[in-house]
Design a protein around this motif. Structure first.
Motif, PDB file in Angstrom:
ATOM      1  N   VAL A  26       0.851  -1.196   0.000  1.00 52.49           N
ATOM      2  CA  VAL A  26       0.000   0.000   0.000  1.00 52.49           C
ATOM      3  C   VAL A  26       0.887   1.248   0.000  1.00 52.49           C
ATOM      4  N   ALA A  28       4.057   1.429  -0.978  1.00 50.23           N
ATOM      5  CA  ALA A  28       4.815   1.502  -2.238  1.00 50.23           C
ATOM      6  C   ALA A  28       3.957   2.035  -3.372  1.00 50.23           C
ATOM      7  N   SER A  29       2.641   1.730  -3.343  1.00 43.53           N
ATOM      8  CA  SER A  29       1.817   2.155  -4.471  1.00 43.53           C
ATOM      9  C   SER A  29       1.698   3.677  -4.523  1.00 43.53           C
ATOM     10  N   PHE A  30       1.901   4.355  -3.388  1.00 41.06           N
ATOM     11  CA  PHE A  30       1.818   5.821  -3.392  1.00 41.06           C
ATOM     12  C   PHE A  30       3.127   6.511  -3.794  1.00 41.06           C
ATOM     13  N   MET A  31       4.207   5.740  -3.920  1.00 43.61           N
ATOM     14  CA  MET A  31       5.519   6.341  -4.206  1.00 43.61           C
ATOM     15  C   MET A  31       5.541   7.233  -5.458  1.00 43.61           C
ATOM     16  N   PRO A  32       5.006   6.786  -6.599  1.00 39.35           N
ATOM     17  CA  PRO A  32       5.053   7.659  -7.775  1.00 39.35           C
ATOM     18  C   PRO A  32       4.301   8.968  -7.552  1.00 39.35           C
ATOM     19  N   ALA A  33       3.173   8.907  -6.843  1.00 38.55           N
ATOM     20  CA  ALA A  33       2.400  10.126  -6.576  1.00 38.55           C
ATOM     21  C   ALA A  33       3.204  11.066  -5.684  1.00 38.55           C
ATOM     22  N   CYS A  35       6.428  11.099  -5.434  1.00 39.77           N
ATOM     23  CA  CYS A  35       7.568  11.548  -6.229  1.00 39.77           C
ATOM     24  C   CYS A  35       7.183  12.775  -7.054  1.00 39.77           C
ATOM     25  N   LEU A  36       6.027  12.711  -7.714  1.00 38.47           N
ATOM     26  CA  LEU A  36       5.570  13.862  -8.505  1.00 38.47           C
ATOM     27  C   LEU A  36       5.438  15.096  -7.624  1.00 38.47           C
ATOM     28  N   TYR A  40       8.757  17.242  -8.154  1.00 43.09           N
ATOM     29  CA  TYR A  40       8.375  18.194  -9.197  1.00 43.09           C
ATOM     30  C   TYR A  40       7.343  19.220  -8.737  1.00 43.09           C
ATOM     31  N   LEU A  42       4.314  18.707  -8.195  1.00 40.25           N
ATOM     32  CA  LEU A  42       3.034  18.466  -8.860  1.00 40.25           C
ATOM     33  C   LEU A  42       2.067  17.768  -7.915  1.00 40.25           C
ATOM     34  N   TRP A  43       1.097  18.525  -7.393  1.00 39.70           N
ATOM     35  CA  TRP A  43       0.073  17.916  -6.547  1.00 39.70           C
ATOM     36  C   TRP A  43      -1.238  17.947  -7.300  1.00 39.70           C
ATOM     37  N   PRO A  44      -2.149  17.004  -7.029  1.00 42.10           N
ATOM     38  CA  PRO A  44      -3.408  16.999  -7.778  1.00 42.10           C
ATOM     39  C   PRO A  44      -4.289  18.191  -7.411  1.00 42.10           C
TER      40      PRO A  44
END
Lengths: 235, 231
Positions: A26, A28-33, A35-36, A40, A42-44
Motif C-alpha cells: 500500500v 509503495a503504491s503511493f511512491m510515484p504520486a 515523487c511527482l 516536481y 506536482l500535486w493533484p
C-alpha cells in the motif's frame, strides 16, 4: 513428514509475512504520486481528484471485495496475498497455479496443493515481471518489429485460446458439470449485455459485467459440486 | 519539462521501481518458504521441479499479452508507470480506464489531447486510489476467508478439494463464456483452444508421446491462435 507443521508453523508464519508485505505494498503504491509532488511540486487538484476517485471507486470498488472472495477458493490464502499485490489474476496467476498442480499431480484444496500453487504463482510473477522489464526497455521496438497480423493474433486470440484449453484440461474430469457451467457462463455474459444480442438484464447494477458472471459461476459451480458429492456419498 | 519528460524521468523510475522490487521480493520469499515446507507435507523435489517448469511455460503466453497492453500504457502515462502498474496490482483494463478518468477530470482526454503535468498527476493518483482497496481488503481478509471456507467444508476432509475444484471450473467457465458470447473470432479461438487441448491430451496419453505432456497447453494455444488467424 510432520502432520501439524502446515497448520501450526507454516500457515501462521506465511500469514504474518503476507500481511507485512500487503501493508508495504500500500505504501509503495503511493511512491510515484509522492515523487511527482515532492520532486516536481506536482500535486493533484484535490476537488477534481475527489470526483475522479469517486468515479473510479464506483466502477471498480465492488471488485475490491468480490474478486478476493471469488478467487479465494481457487488460490487459497497464500495465493490471495500474492495475487492481489501482483495483479493479472485470471489471465495468469490462476492458470499458472492450476497448471503447476496438474504437473505435480496434487489435488487443489489440500496442503500439498497449496504448497505447489504457491510455487507456481510465485514463478509466474517473476517471469511476468522479467518480461515486462525487458519490454519496457526494448519498448515499442519489439511490437513494431512484428508484422501487424501477428500482433493482432497474439493480443486478441491468445487469451481466449488459453481459456478454451484450460476448461478442457480441468473440465474433462467432470464433463457434465463443466458443460452446465459453460452454459451458466454464457448465460451470465449475455445477461450482463456482453453479447451482440444487446440484452442487458443488469443495467441497474453499476459495473455488473465486470464481476457478476465470475462471482455467480464460481459459487454456483461450488454449490453444484458440493450437492452432487453429498448425493454420491449417500448412494 | 513537459509531462512525458517528467513521466519518464529518473526519479519516477526509482519511485516505481520500489513497487516492482517489492512484488519480486514477495514472490521469491513465498516460493522459498513453500519449497522449504514441501518435504514436511510430502511434496517431493521432483514435484517441485515439475511445478516450476509448468508454471514458467504457462506464464509466457499471457505475459506477452500483458506486454502489448503495457506498450499502449507507455505512450499515454510514460514508461515507469506502465511498467509498475502492470507488474503490481493492476490489469490492463483497469489501468487504462483509471488513467482516463483521472486525466478527464481536468479536461484532458487520454490518448487524444496532449498530456499536461496536472493531467499526469491526476492519472497517477486516480490509478492508485482506484486500486489500493484490492490490496487492503485481500490482505486483511485472507486469514478470515480461510476460517469461513474451513467451516463450509465441514468435517469432510475432501470438502476443500471439492470447493477448489468447483471454483476452478467456475472461473474458467466464466472466462470462456465471456469470449464465447461474442460470437466472433475470439469465440472461435476459445473453441479451437479447447479442441486442440483435447487433441493434445488424447495424443499424449500414449506413452510414446508422454514427454510432450508438459507442452500440451503451449502447443494447443499456439495452434489455436494460428488457426484462428488463418480462418
Amino acid at each position: 513428514m510432520n502432520e501439524n507443521f502446515y497448520n501450526l508453523e507454516y500457515l501462521p508464519k506465511m500469514h504474518r509475512i503476507g500481511k507485512v508485505i500487503g501493508v508495504l505494498a500500500v505504501v509503495a503504491s503511493f511512491m510515484p504520486a509522492l515523487c511527482l509532488g515532492l520532486v516536481y511540486g506536482l500535486w493533484p487538484d484535490w476537488a477534481a481528484l475527489g470526483t475522479a476517485a469517486l468515479t473510479a471507486v464506483s466502477s471498480f470498488g465492488v471488485l475490491w471485495f468480490v474478486e478476493p472472495l471469488s478467487y479465494y477458493p481457487v488460490v487459497g490464502p497464500m495465493g490471495t496475498y500474492m495475487a492481489f499485490v501482483s495483479g493479472n489474476i485470471s489471465n495468469m496467476r490462476i492458470p499458472c497455479a492450476s497448471m503447476a498442480q496438474v504437473a505435480a499431480e496434487v489435488e487443489p484444496g489440500t496442503e500439498k496443493g497449496s504448497i505447489v500453487a504457491t510455487i507456481g504463482m510465485g514463478v509466474s510473477i517473476v517471469i511476468n515481471t522479467l518480461v515486462l522489464s525487458f519490454g519496457v526497455i526494448a519498448g515499442q521496438a519489439i511490437l513494431s518489429a512484428l508484422p501487424a497480423a501477428v500482433n493482432t493474433a497474439l493480443s486478441n486470440y491468445l487469451l481466449p485460446a488459453l481459456f478454451g484449453a484450460l476448461i478442457v484440461q480441468f473440465g474433462l474430469k467432470a464433463k457434465g458439470h463443466t458443460l452446465v457451467m459453460l452454459a451458466v457462463g454464457c448465460f451470465m455474459y449475455i445477461a450482463v449485455g456482453k453479447s451482440p444480442l444487446g440484452i442487458n438484464l443488469f443495467g441497474w447494477l453499476s459495473g455488473a459485467s465486470n464481476y457478476l458472471p465470475t462471482l455467480v459461476c464460481v459459487f454456483v459451480s461450488i454449490g453444484i459440486m458440493m450437492v452432487t458429492s453429498k448425493k454420491k456419498a449417500k448412494a | 519539462m513537459d509531462a512525458l519528460q517528467i513521466a519518464n524521468s529518473l526519479p519516477m523510475w526509482i519511485a516505481c521501481g520500489v513497487a516492482v522490487v517489492l512484488v519480486i521480493a514477495q514472490a521469491l520469499i513465498f516460493v522459498k518458504k513453500a519449497i522449504d515446507a514441501a518435504p514436511q507435507v510430502g511434496v517431493t523435489k521432483e514435484q517441485v521441479n515439475k511445478a516450476i517448469k509448468s508454471s514458467a511455460l504457462t506464464s509466457i503466453g499471457p505475459s506477452i499479452v500483458v506486454l502489448s497492453g503495457m506498450l499502449s500504457l507507455l505512450v499515454t502515462v510514460g514508461g515507469p508507470m506502465g511498467w509498475m502498474r502492470l507488474s503490481f496490482i493492476g490489469s490492463v483494463m483497469f489501468e487504462s480506464i483509471a488513467a482516463g478518468i483521472g486525466t478527464g477530470s481536468v479536461g484532458v482526454q487520454l490518448g487524444v489531447d496532449e498530456l499536461t503535468p496536472l493531467a499526469l498527476t491526476m492519472a497517477v493518483w486516480t490509478m492508485i486510489l482506484g486500486s489500493v482497496g484490492w490490496i487492503i481488503f485481500s490482505t486483511f481478509a485472507a486469514d478470515k476467508m480461510d476460517k469461513i471456507q474451513a467451516k463450509l467444508a465441514g468435517s469432510n476432509p475432501a470438502g476443500l478439494t471439492i470447493i477448489s475444484s468447483g471454483a476452478i471450473i467456475g472461473v474458467f467457465a466464466a472466462m470462456c463464456g465471456q469470449k464465447l458470447v461474442m460470437v466472433d473470432k475470439t469465440a472461435l479461438a476459445t473453441v479451437l483452444g479447447g479442441v486442440c487441448m483435447f487433441a493434445m491430451m488424447t495424443l499424449t496419453k500414449n506413452e510414446k508421446f508422454a514427454k510432450l505432456r508438459e507442452w500440451n497447453l503451449t502447443i494447443a494455444m499456439l495452434v489455436a491462435v494460428v488457426l484462428t488467424a488463418i480462418i
